[in-house]
Design a protein around this motif. Structure first.
Motif, short mmCIF file in Angstrom:
data_model
loop_
_atom_site.label_atom_id
_atom_site.label_comp_id
_atom_site.label_asym_id
_atom_site.label_seq_id
_atom_site.Cartn_x
_atom_site.Cartn_y
_atom_site.Cartn_z
N SER A 29 -4.35 -5.77 -4.04
CA SER A 29 -4.05 -4.47 -5.43
C SER A 29 -6.14 -5.19 -5.63
O SER A 29 -6.47 -6.31 -6.63
N ALA A 65 1.48 5.79 1.35
CA ALA A 65 1.14 4.43 0.53
C ALA A 65 0.30 3.80 0.99
O ALA A 65 -1.29 3.04 1.20
N GLU A 66 1.19 2.97 2.10
CA GLU A 66 0.90 1.39 1.71
C GLU A 66 0.23 1.49 3.45
O GLU A 66 -1.03 1.38 3.59
N CYS A 110 -3.38 2.26 2.55
CA CYS A 110 -3.74 1.06 2.15
C CYS A 110 -4.33 0.25 3.19
O CYS A 110 -5.23 -0.66 3.07
N ILE A 132 -2.45 0.65 -5.97
CA ILE A 132 -1.79 1.96 -5.64
C ILE A 132 -1.56 2.09 -6.91
O ILE A 132 -1.32 1.42 -8.34
N LEU A 147 2.12 9.49 -6.48
CA LEU A 147 1.50 8.30 -6.45
C LEU A 147 0.33 8.33 -6.48
O LEU A 147 -0.20 10.01 -5.98
N ILE A 169 -3.87 6.95 -5.78
CA ILE A 169 -4.52 5.11 -4.96
C ILE A 169 -6.11 5.49 -5.55
O ILE A 169 -6.65 6.10 -4.86
#
Ligand SMILES: Cc1cc2nc3c(=O)[nH]c(=O)nc-3n(C[C@H](O)[C@H](O)[C@H](O)COP(=O)(O)O)c2cc1C
Length: 187
Positions: free
Chosen positions: A12, A111-112, A115, A127, A150, A152
């Motif tokens: 992050s 989302a992962e 990322c 996130i 979510l 990001i």
């Protein structure tokens, strides 16, 4: 980047340089998210990419309030991806689980993917689960009956190295063949 290195590289990122992110790079991240597996291949997501400076500031403002200040860094993001949940219409035959149970799981996986691709391109992400959803929906013209699952935030990190990962040790989060109570579970 090797997968082993990539999962260590992804962290992050909560501080961003002034460098803009190209739309080509953002699209690569969305493409990675597009290929995410989902329950019944339902793909219950639409990505709204915010890269207009003023709108980024407005969305960033939705991630803080008078009490919650930990998302203050989002105002310096160069872009913010909002993942909107789309309704799915399959029945889980023979299961007491509904498709709703999987939508958030699917969005987390997407989302992962997003990322990890960003990390491979040298772009930092964070996130975000805390934000005023109603305000975000209004800013991005998301219909009232849909969820923004979510956000990001995105930007280049000013740091050359990554932090050490703080995680449970492997023997406290994995067993073979039978569940075992983990050592430090709160009673
Ligand atoms: C669903 C979800 C919501 C999160 N919400 C926030 C958030 O609102 N603000 C924030 O700074 N970090 C947020 N994070 C980041 C986590 O704090 C972070 O992933 C965790 O501490 C592990 O650190 P790492 O990502 O650097 O490996 C969120 C992560 C996830 C997966």
């Amino acid at each position: 980047m090797d997968f082993d290195k990539l999962i260590l590289q992804r962290e992050s990122v909560r501080k961003y340089t002034d460098k803009d992110i190209s739309r080509d790079s953002i699209i690569k991240c969305v493409e990675a998210a597009r290929l995410t597996p989902s329950a019944h291949n339902s793909q219950p997501w639409t990505f709204v990419i915010v890269d207009d400076k003023q709108l980024v500031s407005q969305v960033a403002a939705c991630t803080v309030n008078k009490i919650v200040k930990f998302n203050k860094f989002v105002k310096d993001a160069k872009a913010i991806a909002a993942i909107v949940m789309e309704k799915t219409h399959f029945a889980m035959i023979g299961s007491n689980k509904t498709d709703e149970n999987y939508n958030f799981i699917d969005m987390g996986a997407a989302a992962e993917h997003f990322c990890l691709q960003a990390a491979d391109l040298g772009i930092g992400t964070c996130i975000l689960g805390y934000y005023d959803e109603k305000k975000v929906k209004s800013l991005l013209n998301v219909p009232g009956n849909k969820r923004v699952g979510l956000l990001i935030s995105m930007g280049y990190s000013p740091f050359e190295s990554v932090r050490e990962k703080k995680r449970k040790p492997l023997n406290e989060m994995c067993t073979f063949n039978s569940y075992m109570q983990v050592k430090n579970e709160e009673k």
